[in-house]
Structures are given as structure tokens and as C-alpha cells.
Enzyme design. Structure first.
Site, PDB file in Angstrom:
ATOM      1  N   ASP A  35       0.818  -1.221   0.000  1.00 32.98           N
ATOM      2  CA  ASP A  35       0.000   0.000   0.000  1.00 32.98           C
ATOM      3  C   ASP A  35       0.850   1.270   0.000  1.00 32.98           C
ATOM      4  O   ASP A  35       0.530   2.245  -0.682  1.00 32.98           O
ATOM      5  CB  ASP A  35      -0.912   0.030   1.234  1.00 32.98           C
ATOM      6  CG  ASP A  35      -1.989  -1.036   1.151  1.00 32.98           C
ATOM      7  OD1 ASP A  35      -2.011  -1.767   0.131  1.00 32.98           O
ATOM      8  OD2 ASP A  35      -2.783  -1.142   2.102  1.00 32.98           O
ATOM      9  N   LEU A  85     -35.119 -10.609 -16.191  1.00 31.17           N
ATOM     10  CA  LEU A  85     -35.028 -12.015 -16.600  1.00 31.17           C
ATOM     11  C   LEU A  85     -36.221 -12.767 -16.047  1.00 31.17           C
ATOM     12  O   LEU A  85     -36.725 -12.434 -14.970  1.00 31.17           O
ATOM     13  CB  LEU A  85     -33.758 -12.643 -16.019  1.00 31.17           C
ATOM     14  CG  LEU A  85     -32.422 -12.153 -16.554  1.00 31.17           C
ATOM     15  CD1 LEU A  85     -31.285 -12.698 -15.697  1.00 31.17           C
ATOM     16  CD2 LEU A  85     -32.243 -12.589 -18.001  1.00 31.17           C
ATOM     17  N   LYS A 117     -25.814 -15.241 -10.528  1.00 29.02           N
ATOM     18  CA  LYS A 117     -26.721 -14.090 -10.520  1.00 29.02           C
ATOM     19  C   LYS A 117     -26.344 -13.256  -9.303  1.00 29.02           C
ATOM     20  O   LYS A 117     -26.595 -13.648  -8.168  1.00 29.02           O
ATOM     21  CB  LYS A 117     -28.177 -14.542 -10.438  1.00 29.02           C
ATOM     22  CG  LYS A 117     -29.144 -13.380 -10.553  1.00 29.02           C
ATOM     23  CD  LYS A 117     -30.565 -13.838 -10.774  1.00 29.02           C
ATOM     24  CE  LYS A 117     -31.465 -12.695 -11.227  1.00 29.02           C
ATOM     25  NZ  LYS A 117     -31.525 -11.576 -10.288  1.00 29.02           N
ATOM     26  N   GLU A 175     -23.577  -5.326 -12.190  1.00 29.26           N
ATOM     27  CA  GLU A 175     -24.127  -5.128 -10.851  1.00 29.26           C
ATOM     28  C   GLU A 175     -23.098  -4.541  -9.901  1.00 29.26           C
ATOM     29  O   GLU A 175     -21.943  -4.993  -9.860  1.00 29.26           O
ATOM     30  CB  GLU A 175     -24.618  -6.458 -10.261  1.00 29.26           C
ATOM     31  CG  GLU A 175     -25.730  -7.088 -11.050  1.00 29.26           C
ATOM     32  CD  GLU A 175     -27.072  -7.066 -10.323  1.00 29.26           C
ATOM     33  OE1 GLU A 175     -28.096  -6.919 -11.010  1.00 29.26           O
ATOM     34  OE2 GLU A 175     -27.096  -7.196  -9.086  1.00 29.26           O
ATOM     35  N   CYS A 417     -41.461 -19.803  35.366  1.00 30.60           N
ATOM     36  CA  CYS A 417     -41.563 -20.050  36.802  1.00 30.60           C
ATOM     37  C   CYS A 417     -42.226 -18.926  37.588  1.00 30.60           C
ATOM     38  O   CYS A 417     -42.481 -19.079  38.777  1.00 30.60           O
ATOM     39  CB  CYS A 417     -40.185 -20.326  37.385  1.00 30.60           C
ATOM     40  SG  CYS A 417     -39.157 -18.856  37.486  1.00 30.60           S
ATOM     41  N   CYS A 432     -34.330 -14.228  34.102  1.00 30.20           N
ATOM     42  CA  CYS A 432     -35.251 -14.649  35.142  1.00 30.20           C
ATOM     43  C   CYS A 432     -34.458 -14.708  36.438  1.00 30.20           C
ATOM     44  O   CYS A 432     -33.359 -15.259  36.488  1.00 30.20           O
ATOM     45  CB  CYS A 432     -35.783 -16.032  34.791  1.00 30.20           C
ATOM     46  SG  CYS A 432     -36.485 -16.895  36.190  1.00 30.20           S
TER      47      CYS A 432
HETATM   48  S1  IVH Z   1     -28.314 -10.682 -17.635  1.00 31.96           S
HETATM   49  C1  IVH Z   1     -31.909  -8.864 -20.483  1.00 31.96           C
HETATM   50  N1  IVH Z   1     -26.692 -11.632 -15.851  1.00 31.96           N
HETATM   51  O1  IVH Z   1     -30.843  -9.741 -12.670  1.00 31.96           O
HETATM   52  C2  IVH Z   1     -31.467  -8.922 -19.093  1.00 31.96           C
HETATM   53  N2  IVH Z   1     -28.467 -10.253 -15.127  1.00 31.96           N
HETATM   54  O2  IVH Z   1     -33.792 -10.102 -13.491  1.00 31.96           O
HETATM   55  C3  IVH Z   1     -30.041  -9.345 -19.000  1.00 31.96           C
HETATM   56  N3  IVH Z   1     -28.477  -9.883 -12.712  1.00 31.96           N
HETATM   57  O3  IVH Z   1     -31.676  -6.518 -13.189  1.00 31.96           O
HETATM   58  C4  IVH Z   1     -29.617  -9.531 -17.613  1.00 31.96           C
HETATM   59  N4  IVH Z   1     -26.700 -11.087 -12.252  1.00 31.96           N
HETATM   60  O4  IVH Z   1     -29.245  -6.774 -12.825  1.00 31.96           O
HETATM   61  C5  IVH Z   1     -27.774 -10.878 -16.069  1.00 31.96           C
HETATM   62  N5  IVH Z   1     -25.141 -12.539 -14.379  1.00 31.96           N
HETATM   63  C6  IVH Z   1     -26.224 -11.783 -14.599  1.00 31.96           C
HETATM   64  C7  IVH Z   1     -26.905 -11.138 -13.572  1.00 31.96           C
HETATM   65  C8  IVH Z   1     -28.029 -10.380 -13.875  1.00 31.96           C
HETATM   66  C9  IVH Z   1     -27.652 -10.322 -11.743  1.00 31.96           C
HETATM   67  C10 IVH Z   1     -29.672  -9.039 -12.481  1.00 31.96           C
HETATM   68  C11 IVH Z   1     -29.740  -7.899 -13.446  1.00 31.96           C
HETATM   69  C12 IVH Z   1     -31.192  -7.705 -13.748  1.00 31.96           C
HETATM   70  C13 IVH Z   1     -31.840  -8.847 -13.088  1.00 31.96           C
HETATM   71  C14 IVH Z   1     -32.723  -9.510 -14.100  1.00 31.96           C
END
Ligand code: IVH
Length: 678
Positions: A35, A85, A117, A175, A417, A432
Site C-alpha cells: 500500500d 429475466l 446471478k 451489478e 416459573c 429470570c
Molecule cells: S443478464 C436482459 N446476468 O438480474 C437482461 N443479469 O432479473 C439481461 N443480474 O436486473 C440480464 N446477475 O441486474 C444478467 N449474471 C447476470 C446477472 C443479472 C444479476 C440481475 C440484473 C437484472 C436482473 C434480471
């Protein structure tokens, strides 16, 4: 080259170096330099930019934080909508997704790009000519909020793409989230500052991203993973989803290491199981996996239904968190008398099971989360641990607002009790006070009563106590002395012979000392040594039982907390009743001598420290002998120590004694002294 060109070139080199180290540190988690060295580079760049303001370009790592606080976020219209999705929970739903895609494409088998996800917040990052120009939240999918200044503070997000010839436009979708380890640290920090803790990493990330002051966002440990693209211009993209992800990786845009390419339904389900098994060990929270048809042309061909693509699906894990109504709050009385508040919930399916109750931990936690009966609460079930209430959905609080919940007000007496319920200062727990009579505490209290250093009833161990209490043969310590041969001999693993031994041990325990008896009562905060001091000071039980807090604090080492627990113990009618029965059963101790007033033995008033192993006496035996002779045993050597008794392999205490010139005895020397020969 002119001097200013030299400086500009140096600044450029520093920017690249710093961004590379940022990437190594924040994305790959594999720093190459300490660092301090990083800080040196950073400070050099800051200095060059301060001396030559035109060098401080917006894509410089020094410019991540610095935008002024906003009064509101402005709206951003997404060039390509950020859609959602469809979810699948069961294998059959995944099979149906795969079948529809195969039918739509008229192919036998499909190759899929698969990845976690992420359980964070969807954002879109616009890079123009390689430079980050805008960052936006997903919003309703069509318009979101402009959170550029905040996203610039996220070190994992590159301010400039790492590429010679950047595309005119590249929108990166992904994300924002907080790693589990950073979340724990963040909450610890919030707690220490007396600020509100976050229920989970997702909420923390969301709250951090929607700050109007970027300096606050900068102080939060946000990170980012990309999962796809939005609008692009001036770039030849690879023909597959996996190719796009590899391309993003070369630009130093963070992508998941867990991404894979698999074939067919079997490949999808195998990946789901594999990630599911590794879920707890991942550095971030995920709520499922996402399957995408890998071929981008095939993706186009499949297109969208409503707001979700036909070419992708989210295969979710059974939820670990759910919201439900808090119907009531009960309490459970534990082995040590602690009243634990338990949420009674409208049954809800969380993490694969139906949950109808969850722990609320203690009063402090109820206050901190401001949980009230009637609230909609967030319930979490992590692995096999007891489900817990992690927070309240405040906007769903009923009107008029329910009252705050206070355990002591609702449960002034123990539900098991009927003894008074108390909360001691500096303790989170409410307990208690019926320590000897509360069935929930009875086994523990009885075991303690009979233990070697208390009443010393041999053979009275946990197996026996379990049976006696479960069969309701004893309810309190006093009942021990009412046990007869028939009751004992009928127990498991007990014949007449062992029952006879136990009865003999019970009988001989009646002859004891006041100090042992006080200790045996199991008064909170009264250990052996305090019990001895109390016995010496008061000389008898009656005087002790009527002493008020002020009188108790006359005893050495008894402070307000100990004094209060003693007063509370004897104030409880149940406890006084049990004591009366014990005395009536014949428990007695010598008046005045060892258990009463200080023994006027040869060691009277002297302080001893024991160290090392003595040839014949155990530590406890030596201690008992010294105390029986009026001496005191202390744990550490000081100028006030009169004698150090040293055995084999003495510790540092011997050296300390020599330093201070304290008299040193061996076992024989100690015995002579105690026998008054020294
Ligand atoms: S693909 C056309 N890949 O899930 C939509 N989405 O329900 C393409 N999310 O709001 C989305 N991980 O933010 C994709 N590996 C991933 C994801 C992902 C999280 C979230 C995304 C979206 C939601 C969809």
C-alpha cells in the site's frame, strides 16, 4: 521534448500504473506492491496535477471523488432498455426454457454461457472513446438515475478502458455490490459510530449508491461485476456472450471468475449444483445463476417476450430471505435464565423450509432494528442456523404505529416459573431471577449446587440430574435432601449399590462451610472467592440475607453490580424458601471458624501466591490449607505479596518474587508455616 511534455508523459505513466494496481487490488485481489508504494505513486500524480492543473483530466485516478454533492439525481433514458429475466426455481422450468429455445432455433442442443446471478444493483456504464462519461441505475428499465459521480468512486470500475483504440461507445451493464467481508466490516463500523446497520450487502450497496454526496459513497466498499453490454458504436464484437465477457476482461472491466460455457440441459443443471455447493464460500452474495444462449445471433433470433429475453433465464436458489408479518413476540428461557425474544411469524417459505418463528436475539437488537408487533419483517435463514429477523420494512408499518416492544414490560415475571425478570446494568440480556426454582435453569443450578467446589456431592453428575429433573423427582436443590432409596434405585444405570453411595454422599454434604454454601446457591456474579469474603464478613447466613447494597459494598471486591445481584437473589421469595428448606434438611456449617469469621490461623492476614507444581499438594489443596489458616491466595505477585510458594517448573511469578524480594517457600516450608513452626 519540452519539460511540460515530459511531465505530461510522466503523469500519463503514473495514471496507467495506478489504474493497473487498482485493478490488481480491487478486481483480481492480487496486489503486486505494498500500500505504501501505491500511496507514493498516487501522491506523485497528485503533486504533478496540482502543479499543472490541465493534467488533472477526468479519467485520472485522482479524480474519483471530488464532485460536489447533488440536491437530486437527474434522469437518464437508457439507449437500450435494461430488461429483466424470467425466473426458474425448479429443474422442470429450466428444462422448459431449454426446450422452447431449441424449438425456436430448430436445433438439437444449445451452448450456454452461464454465470452467477449477482445479488446487487443493476447499473449501466457508458464509455465514450474509452472514457467513463455516465453511470446510471436501472430504474424502471427504461429510465434510471444518473449516479455518475457515485460510480466514479467505485475503484473496481475503470475510469478509462484499457485498450489502444477504444470504441466510440460502449455501454457496460452489470451489478454493483459489496463483498461479504467488506459488509461485515462496514456494519461493525456503523455500529461503532452508533449508526444504523444494514440488513444485508444488497441493501448496503443500494443505500450507498443513492447518496447525494459522493464522498459518502466513496467511503463505502462498493465493487462491480459486468454481465453484458447495452448500446455500442464503433466496435466489432465477438459473436458469443462468452466472447464478449472475455473481451470485457481485456478492457479490465471486472467480470466473474465463475463464468463458464456449458452444453445442454444437463450442463445447466450441473453448473447450478456446483455453484450451489460453493455458494457460501463465494466472496459475494448470489441469489441464483443466469443461463444465456451463447451465440449472439441466436439470441437475436429468439428475441424477447414482454420485458424478458427468450434467450436467458435466471435459475434462482430457494430464497434465504423473505418478508412476512410479525404476529407476536414470545420469550424463551435458556439454561442460564436468559430470556430470548422469539418472533412469532406468519409462516413463510425461506431457503427451502417454512419458518414460523425466528430469533430476535435480545432487547438491544429489538431496539436497534426497531421491531414492533404487526410490522412486516425481513426473515433470513442462512444454512442450518436459526432463522433471524434482520430488519423491518418500515414503509409497511401499520397505522397507527404499534408500540415499541420491551421485554421487561411484557414479561415482568418469568413465563416459566413466575419469578421476577431483571436486567442488570451493562447487560444486553434480560434474565429470570428465579435461579434455583426456574425449571429452565434448574438442571444447571442443581449441577452447580452439587459440584465439587460447592456442596461436593459425589456422583451427582449431569446424567443423574437430567433424569431427576425430567422425571420431576427434584425441582430445586432442596429436593436433593428429600431423595430416598426407592426413587434413586429405579433410575437408569442405577442399582441399589450406587444409589446407596449417592445417598451417603448427599448425607455427608450436609456438613459444609458457609462459604461453600453461599457459593452453591449460584448467585449471579458470586464466585468462590466472593462467597468466601461474604462468609467472612457477615459470619452467618441471616446477616447476609438482610444486607442491603450499601452494607454489601463494605466487603472487599463487592461493587454495585455484585451487590445488586445478591440483593435481588435474596429478595426473591422462591430463593428464600429453598434456603429455608436446605437449612431445615440439616445443612450446617461451623459458626465463626473457617466458614464464618476469619480463621485466626498462622497464615492470618498474609497473602500467598502459588507457582509451579508442588510435590504432594494440588493447587486447590494448598489454597484450601492456606485459607483454612486465615491466609489469602492471590493470582499475581506484587509488593503486597507476603509469600510465593514455588514448586517444580515455576513460572515468571518466581522471578518477579525474587525481583521484589518477596519470601519464597517450598511445600515443606509452607506446611511448617501453616503448622505454626516457622
Ligand atoms: S443478464 C436482459 N446476468 O438480474 C437482461 N443479469 O432479473 C439481461 N443480474 O436486473 C440480464 N446477475 O441486474 C444478467 N449474471 C447476470 C446477472 C443479472 C444479476 C440481475 C440484473 C437484472 C436482473 C434480471
Amino acid at each position: 521534448m519540452t519539460q511540460i511534455q515530459d511531465i505530461a508523459a510522466r503523469a500519463q505513466r503514473l495514471r496507467e500504473e495506478i489504474e493497473r494496481h487498482n485493478y490488481l487490488y480491487y478486481v483480481l485481489d492480487a496486489p503486486e506492491i505494498p500500500d505504501a508504494e501505491f500511496d507514493k505513486l498516487f501522491r506523485e500524480l497528485e503533486r504533478l496535477e496540482a502543479e499543472n492543473p490541465p493534467l488533472a483530466t477526468p479519467d485520472s485516478p485522482t479524480q474519483r471523488v471530488g464532485a460536489a454533492p447533488l440536491t437530486a439525481f437527474s434522469q437518464v433514458t437508457h439507449r437500450v432498455p435494461m430488461l429483466s429475466l424470467n425466473n426458474a426455481f425448479e429443474d422442470e422450468e429450466v428444462a422448459a426454457f431449454d426446450r422452447r429455445a431449441r424449438e425456436g432455433l430448430r436445433v438439437e442442443e444449445i451452448e450456454y454461457a452461464v454465470e452467477p446471478k449477482f445479488d446487487g444493483l443493476a447499473i449501466s456504464l457508458a464509455y465514450e472513446n474509452g472514457v467513463l462519461v455516465q453511470g446510471a441505475t436501472r430504474g424502471n428499465g427504461y429510465t434510471g438515475e444518473d449516479v455518475t459521480s457515485n460510480l466514479r468512486t467505485v475503484k473496481a470500475i475503470p475510469l478509462r478502458l484499457h485498450v489502444e483504440r477504444p470504441p466510440r461507445l460502449l455501454e457496460v451493464r452489470g451489478e454493483v455490490l459489496i463483498l461479504k467481508k467488506d459488509f461485515d466490516r462496514l456494519n461493525r463500523q456503523q455500529r461503532e459510530r452508533g449508526e444504523k446497520e444494514f440488513a444485508n450487502p444488497r441493501n448496503a450497496a443500494a443505500g450507498s449508491l443513492r447518496q447525494l454526496d459522493p464522498r459518502i459513497t466513496a467511503s463505502r466498499p462498493l465493487t462491480f461485476f459486468a454481465y453484458g453490454l447495452g448500446s455500442t458504436e464503433g466496435v466489432d464484437l465477438p459473436p458469443t456472450q462468452s466472447g464478449v465477457m472475455d473481451f470485457l476482461e481485456t478492457l479490465r472491466v471486472p467480470v466473474s471468475r465463475e463464468r463458464q460455457v456449458v452444453r445442454g440441459l444437463a450442463g445447466l443443471l450441473e453448473y447450478y449444483a456446483a455453484i450451489g455447493a460453493r455458494r457460501a464460500g463465494l466472496s459475494y452474495d448470489i441469489d441464483g445463476v443466469v443461463y444465456k444462449v451463447n451465440d449472439l445471433a441466436w439470441q437475436d433470433q429468439l428475441g424477447f417476450v414482454a420485458r424478458a429475453p427468450r434467450f436467458a433465464v435466471a435459475h434462482k436458489f430457494a430464497a434465504q430471505e423473505a418478508t412476512t408479518k410479525l404476529v407476536g413476540i414470545d420469550v424463551q428461557v435458556g439454561r442460564t435464565g436468559t430470556l430470548t425474544p422469539v418472533a412469532r411469524l406468519h409462516p413463510v417459505f425461506v431457503g427451502g423450509v417454512t419458518v414460523a418463528s425466528a430469533t430476535l436475539h435480545n432487547q438491544d437488537e429489538i431496539d436497534r432494528k426497531d421491531v414492533r408487533v404487526g410490522d412486516t419483517v425481513i426473515v433470513r435463514r442462512a444454512g442450518d442456523v436459526i432463522p433471524e429477523v434482520v430488519g423491518v420494512v418500515l414503509k409497511e408499518r401499520p397505522h397507527p404505529e404499534p408500540e415499541r416492544f420491551n421485554i421487561l414490560e411484557k414479561y415482568p415475571v418469568c413465563p416459566v416459573c413466575g419469578s421476577h425478570v431483571i436486567r442488570l446494568p451493562d447487560e444486553a440480556a434480560v434474565r429470570c431471577s428465579g435461579e434455583l426454582v426456574c425449571p429452565a435453569q434448574r438442571k444447571q443450578a442443581i449441577l452447580h449446587f452439587a459440584s465439587r467446589r460447592a456442596m461436593d456431592i459425589e456422583g451427582f453428575g449431569d446424567k443423574l440430574v437430567d433424569q431427576l429433573v425430567d422425571k420431576e423427582l427434584i425441582h430445586s436443590a432442596a429436593d436433593i435432601y428429600k431423595l430416598g432409596m426407592s426413587a434413586l434405585a429405579n433410575l437408569e444405570r442405577m442399582g441399589e449399590k450406587s444409589a446407596g453411595k449417592v445417598l451417603a454422599a448427599i448425607e455427608s454434604s450436609k456438613k459444609t462451610t458457609l462459604a461453600r454454601f453461599i457459593y452453591a446457591l449460584g448467585i449471579r456474579n458470586v464466585g468462590e472467592s466472593t462467597a468466601r469474603d461474604l462468609a467472612r464478613h457477615f459470619g452467618g447466613l441471616d446477616a447476609l440475607m438482610v444486607a442491603d447494597e450499601e452494607a454489601l459494598q463494605q466487603v472487599a471486591d463487592v461493587g454495585p453490580v455484585v451487590a445488586q445481584s445478591i440483593v435481588q437473589f435474596f429478595a426473591e421469595a422462591h430463593n428464600r424458601e429453598v434456603i429455608a428448606q436446605l437449612v431445615a434438611a440439616g445443612i450446617h456449617w461451623p459458626k465463626g471458624a473457617e466458614g464464618g469469621h476469619a480463621a485466626a490461623g498462622a497464615a492470618s492476614g498474609k497473602t500467598f501466591v502459588l507457582t509451579g507444581t508442588l510435590p504432594n499438594l494440588t493447587r486447590d489443596e494448598a489454597k484450601e490449607k492456606i485459607e483454612a489458616s486465615g491466609g489469602k491466595v492471590s493470582g499475581s505477585v506484587s509488593a503486597k505479596t507476603d509469600y510465593v510458594v514455588a514448586g517444580a517448573e515455576p513460572g515468571s511469578k518466581l522471578a518477579r518474587a525474587q525481583e521484589l524480594g518477596v519470601a519464597i517457600l517450598d511445600e515443606a516450608g509452607l506446611m511448617e508455616l501453616l503448622e505454626g513452626k516457622a
